[in-house]
Write an enzyme that holds these catalytic residues in place. Structure first.
Site, PDB file in Angstrom:
ATOM      1  N   ARG A 145       0.857  -1.205   0.000  1.00 17.12           N
ATOM      2  CA  ARG A 145       0.000   0.000   0.000  1.00 17.12           C
ATOM      3  C   ARG A 145       0.885   1.245   0.000  1.00 17.12           C
ATOM      4  O   ARG A 145       1.841   1.301   0.774  1.00 17.12           O
ATOM      5  CB  ARG A 145      -0.862  -0.035   1.249  1.00 17.12           C
ATOM      6  N   LYS A 192      -3.506   1.851  14.994  1.00 17.47           N
ATOM      7  CA  LYS A 192      -3.448   2.768  13.852  1.00 17.47           C
ATOM      8  C   LYS A 192      -3.978   4.146  14.244  1.00 17.47           C
ATOM      9  O   LYS A 192      -4.806   4.260  15.175  1.00 17.47           O
ATOM     10  CB  LYS A 192      -4.239   2.207  12.684  1.00 17.47           C
ATOM     11  N   LYS A 233      -5.287   7.977  12.440  1.00 17.25           N
ATOM     12  CA  LYS A 233      -5.670   8.531  11.127  1.00 17.25           C
ATOM     13  C   LYS A 233      -5.990  10.019  11.200  1.00 17.25           C
ATOM     14  O   LYS A 233      -6.735  10.451  12.081  1.00 17.25           O
ATOM     15  CB  LYS A 233      -6.870   7.755  10.587  1.00 17.25           C
ATOM     16  N   CYS A 283      -8.623 -10.301   1.452  1.00 15.62           N
ATOM     17  CA  CYS A 283      -8.638  -9.867   2.847  1.00 15.62           C
ATOM     18  C   CYS A 283      -8.862 -11.046   3.783  1.00 15.62           C
ATOM     19  O   CYS A 283      -9.890 -11.735   3.694  1.00 15.62           O
ATOM     20  CB  CYS A 283      -9.725  -8.815   3.065  1.00 15.62           C
ATOM     21  N   CYS A 315     -13.896  -0.640   6.422  1.00 14.51           N
ATOM     22  CA  CYS A 315     -12.903  -0.031   5.524  1.00 14.51           C
ATOM     23  C   CYS A 315     -13.513   0.864   4.438  1.00 14.51           C
ATOM     24  O   CYS A 315     -12.855   1.785   3.965  1.00 14.51           O
ATOM     25  CB  CYS A 315     -12.042  -1.115   4.892  1.00 14.51           C
TER      26      CYS A 315
HETATM   27 FE1  SRM Z   1      -9.031  -1.183   6.466  1.00 13.51          FE
HETATM   28  C1  SRM Z   1      -7.859  -3.859   8.146  1.00 13.51           C
HETATM   29  C2  SRM Z   1      -8.371  -2.643   3.554  1.00 13.51           C
HETATM   30  C3  SRM Z   1      -9.476   1.788   4.950  1.00 13.51           C
HETATM   31  C4  SRM Z   1     -10.662  -0.027   9.251  1.00 13.51           C
HETATM   32  N1  SRM Z   1      -8.178  -2.934   5.951  1.00 13.51           N
HETATM   33  C5  SRM Z   1      -7.725  -3.894   6.794  1.00 13.51           C
HETATM   34  C6  SRM Z   1      -6.975  -4.995   6.031  1.00 13.51           C
HETATM   35  C7  SRM Z   1      -5.538  -4.614   5.977  1.00 13.51           C
HETATM   36  C8  SRM Z   1      -7.182  -6.433   6.543  1.00 13.51           C
HETATM   37  C9  SRM Z   1      -6.203  -6.969   7.530  1.00 13.51           C
HETATM   38  O1  SRM Z   1      -5.909  -6.330   8.561  1.00 13.51           O
HETATM   39  O2  SRM Z   1      -5.721  -8.086   7.295  1.00 13.51           O
HETATM   40  C10 SRM Z   1      -7.668  -4.829   4.648  1.00 13.51           C
HETATM   41  C11 SRM Z   1      -6.872  -5.298   3.445  1.00 13.51           C
HETATM   42  C12 SRM Z   1      -7.787  -5.819   2.385  1.00 13.51           C
HETATM   43  C13 SRM Z   1      -7.159  -6.068   1.086  1.00 13.51           C
HETATM   44  O3  SRM Z   1      -7.177  -7.234   0.618  1.00 13.51           O
HETATM   45  O4  SRM Z   1      -6.661  -5.153   0.450  1.00 13.51           O
HETATM   46  C14 SRM Z   1      -8.083  -3.379   4.692  1.00 13.51           C
HETATM   47  N2  SRM Z   1      -8.819  -0.527   4.622  1.00 13.51           N
HETATM   48  C15 SRM Z   1      -8.639  -1.299   3.521  1.00 13.51           C
HETATM   49  C16 SRM Z   1      -8.790  -0.499   2.246  1.00 13.51           C
HETATM   50  C17 SRM Z   1      -7.891  -0.981   1.119  1.00 13.51           C
HETATM   51  C18 SRM Z   1     -10.270  -0.562   1.840  1.00 13.51           C
HETATM   52  C19 SRM Z   1     -10.630   0.069   0.517  1.00 13.51           C
HETATM   53  O5  SRM Z   1     -11.679  -0.329   0.005  1.00 13.51           O
HETATM   54  O6  SRM Z   1      -9.961   0.952   0.017  1.00 13.51           O
HETATM   55  C20 SRM Z   1      -8.492   0.911   2.794  1.00 13.51           C
HETATM   56  C21 SRM Z   1      -7.032   1.267   2.754  1.00 13.51           C
HETATM   57  C22 SRM Z   1      -6.824   2.695   3.119  1.00 13.51           C
HETATM   58  C23 SRM Z   1      -5.424   3.196   3.000  1.00 13.51           C
HETATM   59  O7  SRM Z   1      -4.990   3.514   1.889  1.00 13.51           O
HETATM   60  O8  SRM Z   1      -4.776   3.350   4.046  1.00 13.51           O
HETATM   61  C24 SRM Z   1      -8.951   0.752   4.230  1.00 13.51           C
HETATM   62  N3  SRM Z   1      -9.838   0.598   7.022  1.00 13.51           N
HETATM   63  C25 SRM Z   1     -10.034   1.661   6.202  1.00 13.51           C
HETATM   64  C26 SRM Z   1     -10.930   2.593   6.810  1.00 13.51           C
HETATM   65  C27 SRM Z   1     -11.439   3.883   6.180  1.00 13.51           C
HETATM   66  C28 SRM Z   1     -10.524   5.055   6.396  1.00 13.51           C
HETATM   67  O9  SRM Z   1      -9.414   4.907   6.911  1.00 13.51           O
HETATM   68  O10 SRM Z   1     -10.915   6.153   6.032  1.00 13.51           O
HETATM   69  C29 SRM Z   1     -11.290   2.065   8.039  1.00 13.51           C
HETATM   70  C30 SRM Z   1     -12.333   2.655   9.026  1.00 13.51           C
HETATM   71  C31 SRM Z   1     -11.866   3.869   9.720  1.00 13.51           C
HETATM   72  C32 SRM Z   1     -11.138   3.528  10.968  1.00 13.51           C
HETATM   73  O11 SRM Z   1      -9.975   3.160  10.888  1.00 13.51           O
HETATM   74  O12 SRM Z   1     -11.759   3.585  12.027  1.00 13.51           O
HETATM   75  C33 SRM Z   1     -10.581   0.813   8.171  1.00 13.51           C
HETATM   76  N4  SRM Z   1      -9.181  -1.815   8.393  1.00 13.51           N
HETATM   77  C34 SRM Z   1      -9.941  -1.226   9.355  1.00 13.51           C
HETATM   78  C35 SRM Z   1      -9.888  -2.044  10.551  1.00 13.51           C
HETATM   79  C36 SRM Z   1     -10.621  -1.741  11.879  1.00 13.51           C
HETATM   80  C37 SRM Z   1      -9.862  -0.775  12.717  1.00 13.51           C
HETATM   81  C38 SRM Z   1     -10.452  -0.611  14.093  1.00 13.51           C
HETATM   82  O13 SRM Z   1     -10.338   0.465  14.655  1.00 13.51           O
HETATM   83  O14 SRM Z   1     -11.013  -1.570  14.627  1.00 13.51           O
HETATM   84  C39 SRM Z   1      -9.075  -3.150  10.239  1.00 13.51           C
HETATM   85  C40 SRM Z   1      -8.703  -4.324  11.176  1.00 13.51           C
HETATM   86  C41 SRM Z   1      -7.734  -3.932  12.229  1.00 13.51           C
HETATM   87  O15 SRM Z   1      -7.100  -2.881  12.212  1.00 13.51           O
HETATM   88  O16 SRM Z   1      -7.590  -4.741  13.149  1.00 13.51           O
HETATM   89  C42 SRM Z   1      -8.664  -2.979   8.864  1.00 13.51           C
HETATM   90 FE1  SF4 Z   2     -11.339  -6.741   4.982  1.00 16.37          FE
HETATM   91 FE2  SF4 Z   2     -11.718  -4.199   5.706  1.00 16.37          FE
HETATM   92 FE3  SF4 Z   2     -13.431  -5.355   4.096  1.00 16.37          FE
HETATM   93 FE4  SF4 Z   2     -13.272  -6.122   6.649  1.00 16.37          FE
HETATM   94  S1  SF4 Z   2     -13.963  -4.150   5.930  1.00 16.37           S
HETATM   95  S2  SF4 Z   2     -13.481  -7.415   4.827  1.00 16.37           S
HETATM   96  S3  SF4 Z   2     -11.075  -5.830   7.014  1.00 16.37           S
HETATM   97  S4  SF4 Z   2     -11.284  -4.968   3.633  1.00 16.37           S
END
Ligand code: SRM
Ligand code: SF4
Length: 633
Positions: A75, A228, A230, A456, A499
């Site tokens: 990423r 994390k 943000k 994912c 996400c």
């Molecule tokens: Fe996310 C974890 C994809 C934005 C909340 N996110 C993941 C992982 C890395 C899965 C993992 O941990 O194994 C996903 C990878 C999937 C894949 O195959 O690519 C993933 N997140 C994404 C992306 C690619 C979704 C998308 O459709 O674009 C976004 C990448 C953003 C970037 O460039 O950095 C993405 N994730 C977000 C957002 C939205 C935002 O940031 O504006 C959120 C919700 C906002 C927040 O953080 O509160 C988000 N992702 C999570 C979480 C839950 C965090 C929490 O507080 O509980 C996880 C799981 C974790 O961290 O344990 C997670």
């Molecule tokens: Fe994976 Fe994020 Fe989608 Fe959950 S919301 S399935 S962590 S990419």
């Protein structure tokens, strides 16, 4: 004074120990990278995230008893979504040569490449850095990609301040360890841009316990953040960054001459939650106050130090800063931050309401040039059938070398376009099957889905692969109930982590169990208010039965111009449920043909399609005839 809250080993989560043992993000990945294996150990996987990569496996290829089909996602860290043309060229080539052939624009304005093998990780990482990119800090327990509105207006100073400060805050909070360059570039340091002197000074400034004086990481120390973190920077009225979902949001405040004065500050947003664990929840950020521009880096550091020292390091489910805000309340949070900041935070400046903006289509940039926003369904840049966005973008990039901005809605903008080049660019897009923004179904335009399956590891349902079909069904349903021109914000995720920010959608689908989703309703169309849970474990086959009563009720009782989300919020969940219950018991059987779905193999489906076309009847009729014949013997 140095911070004093180094957590003791017996009290903290496993990941804290992994960070502590990592020698500032070096081990065990430096060692394991040299080993001839397909994947990293658990410790290696955790540390790799800080370098911008996730270990995944292709879940479509899982076979019981066999090793997983390990692969890596990379990423980019691209503050404000800025992708220079040279970097795009590199990412495009790398995704073809080493990845799965697609690029994915993320919801935080980064690019992801999926499908990289461990043996190629170093080559890909080094190529990104050598081409003006970085992945450092795109994942892991530290400050993530800093967001800013993507519109490249040359004549709106507020926007220019937003990018400048997004970039500077990204620099301020970038990890300082040498690990990244040692591991991926054999120690060669590439700097894509000089840091602003104010940022360098601010990072080292000895505030009230904001920095560590020993070691490589003045702000993060050995343990980095509890979770994390943000940040977004935006301008008044522009909610393209979903500012209420961020740990920290800054809003540019200018004087009458558009000179920068300072920033309004919001804190404590976050969306991740876990099903059936009420102690985890999505939360919108609270207004904290206003800070003069001279003090903004100190205030950001003070907020980071507050979360670093008081955030929960025992329970990762309770570790985001939103839980501090929730547990303490705004007043206590503000006063602890002020302790690190060393002065009082001023009251918030009045602002106009925030609006959804996606900047798609052609726009005058304000300096004689144009920018073009292209809608990318769920952020996936690929070639598939007649839709050949990957090739079209490559051709545009090769011919015009235009800089790109990624948007927070998974779309891309080309900018700095000369008026004379507009036509040719438009023609490249049209001839590769890319629709102009006016031709895109508005449900698609305002929707987002996360990647979910097959990459994912946390997905419990489909998302990106399911949403297009679901939007078709919703469009058909809206047409059926007489709302053919309606649109609203729809977002889907394959699990509750959020996400694609579904809790800020007017209609949100959140994966709950295979093929079943929690349904969220009632956020406003501009993402200022959270949605609420309307239904649990709603099977996707029941989509029409679930949504039809809601759309009929909306059509009947909406106020003039009222959006679907505002309507759901105004009438309330109970009223929606009561109406749906009455509707299903009384009218739905008459009004709706209940549709059952069955799956067929791809080759059978193709033959079915050909038969229907040859006979000039629908596929359902062919199936019905065939089944009748079969069942009647
Ligand atoms: Fe996310 C974890 C994809 C934005 C909340 N996110 C993941 C992982 C890395 C899965 C993992 O941990 O194994 C996903 C990878 C999937 C894949 O195959 O690519 C993933 N997140 C994404 C992306 C690619 C979704 C998308 O459709 O674009 C976004 C990448 C953003 C970037 O460039 O950095 C993405 N994730 C977000 C957002 C939205 C935002 O940031 O504006 C959120 C919700 C906002 C927040 O953080 O509160 C988000 N992702 C999570 C979480 C839950 C965090 C929490 O507080 O509980 C996880 C799981 C974790 O961290 O344990 C997670
Ligand atoms: Fe994976 Fe994020 Fe989608 Fe959950 S919301 S399935 S962590 S990419």
């Amino acid at each position: 004074m140095s911070p004093t809250s180094a957590p003791s080993a017996s009290q903290v989560s496993k990941v804290e120990g992994i960070k502590e043992r990592s020698q500032q993000l070096r081990e065990p990945i430096a060692t394991e990278l040299l080993q001839d294996t397909t994947h990293f150990s658990e410790d290696g996987t955790q540390i790799l995230k800080f370098h911008g990569s996730y270990q995944q496996d292709n879940r479509d290829n899982r076979v019981k008893g066999q090793e997983k089909d390990y692969q890596f996602m990379l990423r980019t860290r691209s503050p404000g979504g800025i992708i220079p043309s040279q970097l795009y060229t590199a990412l495009d080539q790398l995704s073809e040569e080493y990845g799965n052939g697609t690029l994915r624009a993320t919801t935080r304005q980064g690019f992801q490449i999926h499908g990289i093998l461990k043996k190629n990780l170093k080559t890909v990482m080094a190529a990104i850095v050598r081409n003006m990119g970085s992945t450092l800090g795109a994942c892991g327990d530290l400050n993530r990609n800093v967001m800013a509105p993507p519109a490249p207006y040359a004549n709106h100073p507020e926007y220019i301040y937003a990018w400048e400060y997004a970039n500077n805050i990204a620099d301020l909070l970038a990890p300082q360890t040498g690990a990244y360059y040692e591991i991926w570039l054999d120690g060669e340091k590439f700097i894509s841009g000089e840091e602003h002197p104010d940022v360098v000074a601010a990072r080292q400034a000895n505030g009230n316990r904001t920095i560590f004086h020993d070691g490589e990481e003045p702000i993060y120390g050995q343990h980095y953040m509890p979770r994390k973190f943000k940040i977004a920077v935006t301008v008044p009225g522009d909610n393209s960054v979903d500012l209420f979902s961020q740990d920290v949001s800054l809003v540019v405040i200018t004087d009458d001459q558009k000179q920068l004065l300072g920033f309004n500050v919001y804190a404590g947003g976050g969306l991740g939650r876990t099903h059936n664990k009420e102690e985890t929840f999505a939360r919108v950020a609270d207004p904290i106050g206003y800070v003069d521009k001279e003090d903004v880096y100190s205030l950001v550091k003070a907020i980071v130090a507050t979360q670093r020292d008081y955030g929960d390091r025992k329970d990762r489910r309770h570790a985001r800063m939103k839980y501090l805000l929730n547990d303490w309340g705004v007043d206590k949070f503000r006063s602890v931050v002020e302790g690190y900041f060393g002065k009082a935070i001023q009251p918030l400046k009045p602002l106009p309401p925030f609006e959804y903006k996606d900047f798609l289509g052609w726009h005058d940039q304000g300096d004689g040039k144009f920018f073009l926003g292209i809608s990318v369904e769920n952020g996936r840049i690929k070639d598939e059938g007649d839709f050949r966005l990957k090739t079209a973008m490559r051709l545009i990039n090769q011919k015009f070398a235009l800089p790109i901005r990624l948007t927070p809605h998974q779309n891309v903008l080309f900018h700095d376009i000369e008026p004379a080049d507009k036509l040719e660019i438009q023609e490249i897009l049209s001839s590769h099957g890319i629709k102009a923004v006016e031709e895109i179904d508005t449900l698609v335009r305002y929707s987002m889905a996360c990647p979910a399956l097959p990459t994912c590891g946390l997905a419990v349902t489909e998302s990106e692969r399911a949403l297009p079909g679901i939007l078709d069904r919703i469009r058909a349903l809206l047409t059926k109930v007489g709302l053919e021109d309606e649109h609203f914000v729809i977002r889907m995720t394959g699990c509750p982590n959020g996400c694609a920010r579904p809790y800020l959608a007017e209609l949100g689908f959140v994966g709950q169990s295979p093929e079943s989703y929690q349904i969220w309703l009632g956020a406003d169309p501009h993402q200022n208010r959270l949605a609420q849970i309307y239904a649990d474990k709603s099977h996707i086959n029941d989509l029409e039965v679930t949504l039809e009563p809601l759309f009929v009720y909306f059509k009947r009782d909406r106020h003039p111009g009222e959006s679907f989300g505002d309507f759901c919020d105004r009438v309330g969940l109970q009223s929606l449920r009561e109406y749906a219950a009455r509707y299903t018991s009384g009218m739905v059987a008459k009004a709706t043909k209940v549709r059952h779905r069955i799956g067929v193999r791809d080759d059978l489906y193709d033959r079915l399609k050909t038969a229907a076309t040859t006979e000039g009847i629908s596929m359902s009729e062919v199936v019905a005839k065939a089944l009748e014949a079969y069942l009647n013997g």
